[in-house]
Design an enzyme around this catalytic site. Structure first.
Site, PDB file in Angstrom:
ATOM      1  N   HIS A 123       0.833  -1.208   0.000  1.00 47.24           N
ATOM      2  CA  HIS A 123       0.000   0.000   0.000  1.00 47.24           C
ATOM      3  C   HIS A 123       0.864   1.252   0.000  1.00 47.24           C
ATOM      4  CE1 HIS A 123      -2.954  -2.977   1.407  1.00 47.24           C
ATOM      5  NE2 HIS A 123      -3.846  -2.172   0.857  1.00 47.24           N
ATOM      6  N   ASP A 165      -4.552  -6.004  -8.478  1.00 47.55           N
ATOM      7  CA  ASP A 165      -4.935  -5.475  -7.176  1.00 47.55           C
ATOM      8  C   ASP A 165      -5.328  -4.014  -7.407  1.00 47.55           C
ATOM      9  OD1 ASP A 165      -5.341  -5.142  -4.443  1.00 47.55           O
ATOM     10  OD2 ASP A 165      -3.408  -5.982  -3.861  1.00 47.55           O
TER      11      ASP A 165
END
Length: 592
Positions: free
Chosen positions: A241, A314
């Site tokens: 992230h 993703d």
């Protein structure tokens, strides 16, 4: 494909424009239940094929994946888009709009009506995360289940299967079609900040065994399943992230430990695979994440493993991509490399830039239309199998909350909580005497704020402990307490014989509050730690007493914790691999 499916897919594909084909490959975010004009426009005018739905925020943008306390890099700044046109400019994005399951299903049905009104009438699919431990997108009339690592600890594959079945039944009643589970990462690095208890195990065979059981439950409950994050993120030492991790292990170890779960679950009927935002030098992919790697997608996943299903990225707004690429460039690279679906949860005007970039890339020949057709054919086949060719996927809102109250779902949720809770008690503090004074220092776990309903809310552990004793005093603290919060704790410390303190770990929140726990321990009282991970992030080696539950957002899970604290439940769950605390390990089950 069946004859009917083949005919339906061929007819649609033959009539589609480039714009419609590109739209079918895109899954954007929808933080409902409020339908805004921009989401309606994206469905009606830009032909998008799916939505990643969530009840945790009012909206999401690239800004959500900027690491707290840091400045965005150049690619991230280029990807940040200010609201314009139909895009709403929010004052804040937290505190989502609460609603009933019926109201949420009605909103999702409206979105599906928009899709059915399009010239080709192709329905949209709705996808979720529902992993546990604050990774639960659905919160209206949803009983929440443990994160993956709880199931091998319980030693019960049937429980994993039944939990998957319950998750799917609840999600399907609201309207979801697909889930980004199971997590097939093998958490071989105990310092992995992102995967941890999201993984079933540090042991490949356990990941295969329990991942297959959960997957089958999800499939039998009506959801399309997605294994993630290929070819494996369990050995990473950083969070995708916030940046682009490199998985620096040998090719032999990657194949034997991390790719093997995908091979086995593909053989068992896995519907889709999500690619990791990581680099794999051992595969010759030194500086390109998996979602833009022809080697990983075509040579390994399609070629060696023979996977014929959907390949999705993703979330493309994560730092693991934006450290290397500006967003609109990244999506072009991903489609060119072979991805079927682009997942981007951003709800800003960036979405239009992504659409334009992909259309232009096809028109100028950078992406061959044949490459797009291959993906659209797979996506349409999936939508046929989901039943979207019949009524677009619409559900009956009047029964959206029925699974929540179903006896099988209630029983399974309680059993999952009781069988997966773990105990470390080096100081023999448990059970607590109901007549003793207990100070509970309880964080507001993210799910408690997201849901804020009678099933999951701030103060949930206190409520459950009060079932056993009227001597429980509470100091509620924010997820990250400040000095003013410690002043509040100091004012109450003299009232307590024993302290119970939470130390929850949320991988998107950077860290837990381990140092804060140590600070309280220095105040001279016995401390029992309640956490949601067996790793050092939550249950540090110097914490003599701790209880691990694998989803504090679940009432059933915190009820089990309270029952352990007061001796009403004897936990038997153990891990089959080494963690910081040897008390949590079943020595006979450790595999080397």
């Amino acid at each position: 494909m069946s004859i009917d499916c083949t005919k339906w897919v061929d007819q649609l594909l033959g009539r589609m424009t480039i714009e419609q084909k590109i739209g079918q490959m895109l899954v954007f975010g929808f933080c409902g239940p409020v339908i805004t004009p921009d989401i309606a426009e994206l469905i009606r005018k830009y032909h998008i094929g799916g939505l990643r739905i969530s009840q945790k925020f009012r909206m999401m943008t690239v800004a959500n994946d900027i690491k707290p306390g840091t400045e965005p890099d150049e690619n991230t700044r280029r990807s940040l888009q200010y609201p314009r046109g139909l895009n709403r400019d929010y004052a804040y994005i937290d505190s989502p709009t609460s609603c009933t399951a019926r109201e949420y299903a009605q909103s999702l049905n409206r979105l599906r009506d928009f899709a059915l009104e399009r010239p080709l009438g192709v329905g949209i699919h709705l996808v979720i995360d529902q992993e546990g431990n604050a990774c639960d997108d659905l919160l209206s009339s949803q009983r929440l289940f443990p994160a993956a690592m709880g199931y091998p600890g319980a030693g019960d594959t049937d429980l994993a299967y039944r939990s998957g079945l319950c998750i799917a039944r609840q999600a399907r009643a609201i309207g979801a079609n697909m889930i980004h589970s199971p997590v097939l990462d093998v958490n071989t690095n105990p310092l992995n900040p992102e995967i941890g208890a999201r993984s079933f195990s540090a042991l490949t065979d356990e990941v295969i065994l329990y991942g297959r059981a959960l997957m089958q439950g999800l499939k039998d409950g009506g959801l399309f399943t997605t294994g993630k994050h290929f070819p494996g993120r369990g050995e990473s030492v950083s969070d995708a992230h916030w940046g682009l991790p490199t998985v620096g292990i040998s090719r032999e170890d990657l194949y034997h430990e991390h790719i093997r779960p995908y091979k086995k679950l593909i053989e068992a009927g896995l519907d889709a695979v999500m690619l990791a935002h990581c680099c794999y030098p051992c595969l010759g992919v030194v500086d390109r994440p998996a979602c833009v790697s022809d080697t990983i997608i075509n040579d390994i996943l399609r070629g060696e493993l023979g996977f014929e299903g959907i390949i999705t990225t993703d979330n493309m707004m994560m730092g693991g991509i934006l450290q290397k690429y500006e967003m609109s460039e990244a999506v072009v690279e991903a489609v060119a490399a072979g991805c079927d679906i682009i997942l981007c949860r951003d709800e800003s005007p960036l979405r239009y830039k992504i659409i334009d970039s992909l259309i232009n890339a096809v028109r100028n020949g950078r992406i061959k239309e044949k490459r797009v057709d291959e993906s659209v054919e797979r996506v349409l086949k999936m939508r046929w199998q989901m039943g979207l060719a019949q009524n677009g996927g619409k559900v009956d809102p009047d029964v959206a909350d029925v699974p929540f109250n179903d006896a099988f779902v209630k029983k399974t949720a309680a059993e999952a909580a009781e069988k997966t809770v773990m105990l470390k008690d080096e100081s023999s503090l448990i059970p607590l005497d109901p007549a003793s004074n207990v100070l509970l220092i309880e964080q507001i776990f993210p799910t408690h704020s997201f849901a804020a309903n009678m099933y999951s809310h701030p103060g949930l552990l206190w409520e459950e402990m009060c079932r056993h004793s009227d001597k429980v005093f509470s100091v509620e603290i924010p997820y990250y307490p400040g000095e003013a919060d410690f002043d509040r704790i100091r004012r109450r410390i003299s009232e307590a014989d024993t302290i119970v303190m939470t130390n929850y770990y949320y991988h998107k929140g950077v860290s837990s509050i381990t140092e804060a726990v140590r600070k309280v321990m220095d105040m001279g009282k016995d401390v029992i730690v309640v956490t949601n991970t067996p790793y050092e992030f939550g249950l540090a080696a110097d914490f003599p007493v701790g209880i691990v539950c694998f989803n504090p957002g679940s009432r059933e899970q915190l009820r089990a914790v309270a029952e352990v604290l007061y001796g009403k439940l004897k936990p038997n769950a153990k891990l089959g691999f080494e963690v910081t605390s040897s008390e949590l390990v079943n020595k006979e089950a450790v595999i080397r």
